[in-house]
Design an enzyme around this catalytic site. Structure first.
Site, PDB file in Angstrom:
ATOM      1  N   SER A 179       0.802  -1.216   0.000  1.00 48.81           N
ATOM      2  CA  SER A 179       0.000   0.000   0.000  1.00 48.81           C
ATOM      3  C   SER A 179       0.840   1.274   0.000  1.00 48.81           C
ATOM      4  CB  SER A 179      -0.946   0.003   1.207  1.00 48.81           C
ATOM      5  OG  SER A 179      -0.214  -0.111   2.414  1.00 48.81           O
ATOM      6  N   ASP A 180       2.140   1.160   0.239  1.00 51.35           N
ATOM      7  CA  ASP A 180       3.010   2.337   0.200  1.00 51.35           C
ATOM      8  C   ASP A 180       4.202   2.054  -0.714  1.00 51.35           C
ATOM      9  OD1 ASP A 180       3.904   4.883   0.762  1.00 51.35           O
ATOM     10  OD2 ASP A 180       4.863   4.352   2.654  1.00 51.35           O
ATOM     11  N   LEU A 181       3.900   1.653  -1.945  1.00 45.54           N
ATOM     12  CA  LEU A 181       4.948   1.317  -2.904  1.00 45.54           C
ATOM     13  C   LEU A 181       5.575   2.605  -3.433  1.00 45.54           C
ATOM     14  CD1 LEU A 181       6.388  -0.989  -4.387  1.00 45.54           C
ATOM     15  CD2 LEU A 181       4.680  -0.762  -6.210  1.00 45.54           C
ATOM     16  N   ASN A 240      10.944   2.649  -0.345  1.00 43.09           N
ATOM     17  CA  ASN A 240      10.712   1.296   0.156  1.00 43.09           C
ATOM     18  C   ASN A 240      11.266   0.221  -0.774  1.00 43.09           C
ATOM     19  OD1 ASN A 240       9.503   2.099   2.545  1.00 43.09           O
ATOM     20  ND2 ASN A 240       7.475   2.259   1.604  1.00 43.09           N
ATOM     21  N   ARG A 292       1.364   4.694  -8.437  1.00 45.14           N
ATOM     22  CA  ARG A 292       1.875   5.275  -7.186  1.00 45.14           C
ATOM     23  C   ARG A 292       3.401   5.284  -7.205  1.00 45.14           C
ATOM     24  NH1 ARG A 292      -0.282   5.703  -1.912  1.00 45.14           N
ATOM     25  NH2 ARG A 292       1.340   5.840  -0.308  1.00 45.14           N
TER      26      ARG A 292
END
Length: 241
Positions: free
Chosen positions: A165-167, A171, A204
């Site tokens: 969800s936070d690509l 990260n 994203r």
């Protein structure tokens, strides 16, 4: 009430108390174990545990973000140990390791329950010699083949229906000496059904590249992204389920 959970493959019984003591420590500034730290919502500690565990570790406390996080910093409603953020991240990483995806191995977690609330910490394997991609690209470039490799890695994640969800490029870790890429920070991530979310997940990541191209002047262009997509759109057959 305090719950602990350990990765038996990495934490021998003789080191359970050592790991517990690290999970219970709040500040490592003056510790001989301290290898470094990074600041986000809180401090992430990088610790020397090579002698005890054969790997060094990353220790992170869970903090809330957003406006609500300014009011309630690190407490969450307790609805069973298996539903805590720490346990869910630990379990997802364990599954990703079973699938031979390049992620840090989970080592241990701590959940402290007070009435109907909990606080949590997680300990993960430290990926030695790694830099996050935004830092690396400030002074270096990647080859077309390396961008393909990133695309293949994300495709493998998506083929297992894992939604990061936070690509973003912070990260994604890169180890220059080995040429390996790793994905990190699986807090609040999990599996999703269908395929509609996958294109937005890629979008994203692209927004992250473009943002840091302007903010940090990273070495990145449209052709690099096309090579990443080229790697992503290659087909894979999942053998580990």
């Amino acid at each position: 009430m305090i719950f602990y959970h350990f990765n038996a493959d990495l934490v021998p019984n003789s080191q359970l108390e050592t790991v517990k003591s690290l999970l219970n420590c709040k500040n490592f500034v003056n510790s001989d174990r301290l290898l470094g730290s990074s600041k986000g919502r809180g401090i992430t500690w990088f610790l020397n545990t090579q002698t005890e565990l054969d790997v060094n570790v990353v220790l992170r406390h869970y903090y809330r973000g957003g406006l609500f996080g300014k009011l309630v910093k690190d407490q969450y409603f307790f609805n069973g140990l298996e539903n805590t953020r720490a346990f869910q991240e630990f379990s997802l990483l364990a599954k990703l390791c079973e699938w031979n995806l390049p992620v840090p191995r989970p080592i241990a977690l701590k959940v402290k329950k007070t009435c109907c609330w909990y606080q949590a910490d997680i300990m993960l394997e430290k990926i030695e010699g790694a830099q996050d991609l935004s830092k690396f690209l400030q002074t270096n470039s990647l080859t077309d083949e390396q961008y393909q490799q990133i695309g293949k890695l994300i495709r493998q994640l998506h083929d297992h229906q894992v939604h990061h969800s936070d690509l973003n490029i912070h990260n994604i870790l890169f180890v220059p000496t080995s040429g390996q890429f790793f994905l990190i920070d699986f807090d609040k991530c999990g599996t999703s059904t269908g395929d509609n979310w996958k294109s937005e997940n890629l979008a994203r990541l692209l927004r992250s590249f473009i943002k840091e191209q302007g903010r940090l002047n990273i070495q990145f262009n449209e052709q690099n992204w096309q090579w990443l997509l080229n790697g992503y759109h290659q087909q894979y057959h999942i053998t580990n389920t």
